[in-house]
Write a protein that holds these residues in place. Structure first.
Motif, PDB file in Angstrom:
ATOM      1  N   THR A  97      40.744  55.993  40.901  1.00 36.26           N
ATOM      2  CA  THR A  97      39.567  55.871  41.759  1.00 36.26           C
ATOM      3  C   THR A  97      38.339  55.818  40.854  1.00 36.26           C
ATOM      4  OG1 THR A  97      39.345  58.280  41.959  1.00 36.26           O
ATOM      5  CG2 THR A  97      40.660  57.156  43.643  1.00 36.26           C
ATOM      6  N   ASP A 111      38.507  48.747  34.728  1.00 30.66           N
ATOM      7  CA  ASP A 111      38.775  48.291  36.100  1.00 30.66           C
ATOM      8  C   ASP A 111      37.748  48.825  37.092  1.00 30.66           C
ATOM      9  OD1 ASP A 111      41.054  46.931  35.292  1.00 30.66           O
ATOM     10  OD2 ASP A 111      42.313  48.703  35.514  1.00 30.66           O
ATOM     11  N   ARG A 159      36.798  46.465  40.116  1.00 29.97           N
ATOM     12  CA  ARG A 159      37.906  46.285  41.062  1.00 29.97           C
ATOM     13  C   ARG A 159      38.134  47.551  41.881  1.00 29.97           C
ATOM     14  NH1 ARG A 159      42.958  47.879  41.102  1.00 29.97           N
ATOM     15  NH2 ARG A 159      42.904  48.583  38.919  1.00 29.97           N
ATOM     16  N   LEU A 160      38.140  48.699  41.218  1.00 32.34           N
ATOM     17  CA  LEU A 160      38.349  49.963  41.927  1.00 32.34           C
ATOM     18  C   LEU A 160      37.229  50.231  42.923  1.00 32.34           C
ATOM     19  CD1 LEU A 160      39.509  52.160  38.901  1.00 32.34           C
ATOM     20  CD2 LEU A 160      40.937  51.398  40.811  1.00 32.34           C
ATOM     21  N   GLU A 171      35.382  47.993  44.518  1.00 37.09           N
ATOM     22  CA  GLU A 171      35.580  47.128  45.678  1.00 37.09           C
ATOM     23  C   GLU A 171      36.664  47.688  46.596  1.00 37.09           C
ATOM     24  OE1 GLU A 171      36.281  43.082  44.682  1.00 37.09           O
ATOM     25  OE2 GLU A 171      34.153  42.676  44.336  1.00 37.09           O
ATOM     26  N   GLU A 172      37.746  48.184  46.017  1.00 38.43           N
ATOM     27  CA  GLU A 172      38.827  48.744  46.831  1.00 38.43           C
ATOM     28  C   GLU A 172      38.335  49.932  47.650  1.00 38.43           C
ATOM     29  OE1 GLU A 172      42.009  49.708  44.207  1.00 38.43           O
ATOM     30  OE2 GLU A 172      42.591  47.610  43.846  1.00 38.43           O
ATOM     31  N   GLU A 173      37.525  50.798  47.048  1.00 42.21           N
ATOM     32  CA  GLU A 173      37.049  51.970  47.776  1.00 42.21           C
ATOM     33  C   GLU A 173      36.033  51.592  48.842  1.00 42.21           C
ATOM     34  OE1 GLU A 173      36.539  55.771  45.951  1.00 42.21           O
ATOM     35  OE2 GLU A 173      37.173  55.009  43.989  1.00 42.21           O
ATOM     36  N   ARG A 200      35.972  48.939  50.462  1.00 42.65           N
ATOM     37  CA  ARG A 200      36.669  48.159  51.489  1.00 42.65           C
ATOM     38  C   ARG A 200      37.461  49.041  52.465  1.00 42.65           C
ATOM     39  NH1 ARG A 200      39.581  45.107  48.080  1.00 42.65           N
ATOM     40  NH2 ARG A 200      37.872  43.639  47.706  1.00 42.65           N
ATOM     41  N   LYS A 201      37.683  50.283  52.120  1.00 42.42           N
ATOM     42  CA  LYS A 201      38.500  51.148  52.968  1.00 42.42           C
ATOM     43  C   LYS A 201      37.849  51.331  54.337  1.00 42.42           C
ATOM     44  CE  LYS A 201      40.654  53.746  49.203  1.00 42.42           C
ATOM     45  NZ  LYS A 201      40.801  55.062  48.537  1.00 42.42           N
ATOM     46  N   PRO A 229      38.153  40.886  51.716  1.00 39.95           N
ATOM     47  CA  PRO A 229      39.486  41.174  51.171  1.00 39.95           C
ATOM     48  C   PRO A 229      39.795  40.246  50.012  1.00 39.95           C
ATOM     49  CG  PRO A 229      39.658  40.055  53.283  1.00 39.95           C
ATOM     50  CD  PRO A 229      38.216  40.403  53.105  1.00 39.95           C
ATOM     51  N   PRO A 230      40.615  40.718  49.070  1.00 43.92           N
ATOM     52  CA  PRO A 230      40.968  39.871  47.933  1.00 43.92           C
ATOM     53  C   PRO A 230      41.811  38.694  48.387  1.00 43.92           C
ATOM     54  CG  PRO A 230      42.336  41.830  47.948  1.00 43.92           C
ATOM     55  CD  PRO A 230      41.305  42.015  49.038  1.00 43.92           C
TER      56      PRO A 230
END
Length: 364
Positions: A55, A110, A113-114, A116-118, A120-121, A352-353
């Motif tokens: 994270t 990263d 990227r990380l 964006e993932e968080e 996006r949740k 989303p990717p």
């Protein structure tokens, strides 16, 4: 027999590399006479290692810190500020909070990227993200690795509010166009930390940070670009830089700062020993008096970690500093630590990717 005082290492803050508090063994240097004629003390090189992270956002619930979320692009800090309260964190890596903290750095490749993932949740709740709360995001290695820049680009695309604290200059100047774009939507505030206007004292306290005039120049550049700027007088060190409070505020005000704040010297865990060592190296004649004043505002100890007290201290000396700061800030029309209410309504999660098409290029 008193222990020998180590010598200063040019361009480094710490003069030694003591073990962290979790180590089970300790080492002690001993001069057997063979190295008396050694001309120069070796200068440790900086190494930078990638760090695998799961994270990127750290959550905070401390009642005396004005943010809930933060990101630290790097572990360790090449700036080498001797008083840095983040130094003890290196002990968790079985490294020293001394020279290791300044020379053995870690970066997060990263990070974008990380992030964006968080973001996006589905359950993510937008609140300003603080950058630079632990180690400086604009330390010298950012020029090569660009982790801070990659984070800013994600936050800009998502219109996510952020705050920055830094002692840097050239690298944040690189990002002024991006920050100015966000400032137009009330999405950013920058705090420039200025500890001293004296170049000699700056070099001893914060050897690899930008000089005081460079920091004032970046305050001006940020303000001219429409980016809200706070001056942070941090840390205030008794009998070392406390006489400069009014001059720092005056200079920052003339450069365009809107807000101001200060933090008293904090000496958690191993920092207390490193700072005492620094005093013996650079200011041996005033070391006892400095630590006496520190202890007067820390309940007789070198450090007081209590919420509500750790940033400002208590007692007569701390009250005098608070009064001086309050009067100077009011005279200059500088707000006192009032963080802007940044806009969270514009936030949009990243898309989303793209689907992974697999090795054959088909989407299944």
């Amino acid at each position: 027999m008193p222990e020998p005082i180590p010598e200063a290492i040019k361009t480094r803050g710490a003069a030694s590399n003591p073990e962290g508090r979790f180590e089970t063994r300790t080492r002690e240097d001993f001069d057997d006479g063979w190295l008396l004629d050694e001309p120069d003390r070796p200068r440790p090189d900086t190494t930078v290692t990638p760090e695998a992270s799961r994270t990127i956002i750290t959550r905070n619930q401390s009642p005396d810190i004005g943010f809930e979320q933060s990101i630290n692009p790097y572990r360790g800090c090449e700036h080498g500020c001797i008083y840095c309260y983040a130094r003890p964190a290196h002990a968790y890596l079985n490294l020293s909070p001394g020279l290791d903290f300044e020379t053995r750095l870690f970066y997060k490749p990263d990070a974008a990227r990380l992030l964006e993932e968080e973001l996006r949740k589905p359950g993510y709740r937008c609140s300003p993200i603080a950058l630079g709360s632990n180690t400086d995001p604009y330390q010298p290695v950012e020029r090569e690795y660009g982790v801070m820049r990659s984070i800013l680009e994600v936050l800009q695309r998502c219109r996510h509010p952020l705050t920055i604290v830094t002692k840097g200059a050239a690298l944040i100047e690189r990002d002024i166009p991006l920050l100015a774009d966000m400032a137009r939507d009330n999405l950013v505030e920058v705090a420039i930390s200025i500890t001293s206007l004296q170049p000699e004292l700056k070099r001893a306290l914060e050897p690899r940070t930008a000089g005081p005039q460079a920091r004032l120049r970046i305050v001006r550049r940020l303000a001219e670009a429409g980016i809200p700027v706070m001056v942070l007088v941090a840390p205030v060190i008794p009998f070392v830089n406390d006489a400069e409070i009014e001059q720092i505020l005056q200079a920052a005000h003339e450069a365009g700062a809107r807000e101001s704040s200060y933090i008293m010297l904090r000496l958690p865990h191993e920092v207390k020993g490193l700072f005492r060592e620094w005093l013996q190296v650079h200011h041996p004649q005033r070391a006892e008096h400095v630590m006496s004043l520190v202890q007067q505002m820390r309940g007789g100890k070198d450090n007081d970690p209590r919420f509500g007290k750790r940033m400002t201290g208590e007692g007569e000396y701390a009250q005098v500093i608070a009064q001086r700061f309050r009067v100077a800030a009011a005279r200059l029309g500088l707000g006192r630590g009032r963080r802007l209410k940044l806009d969270t309504a514009l936030f949009r999660p990243p898309p989303p990717p793209p689907p992974d098409k697999g090795q054959m290029g088909f989407g299944f």
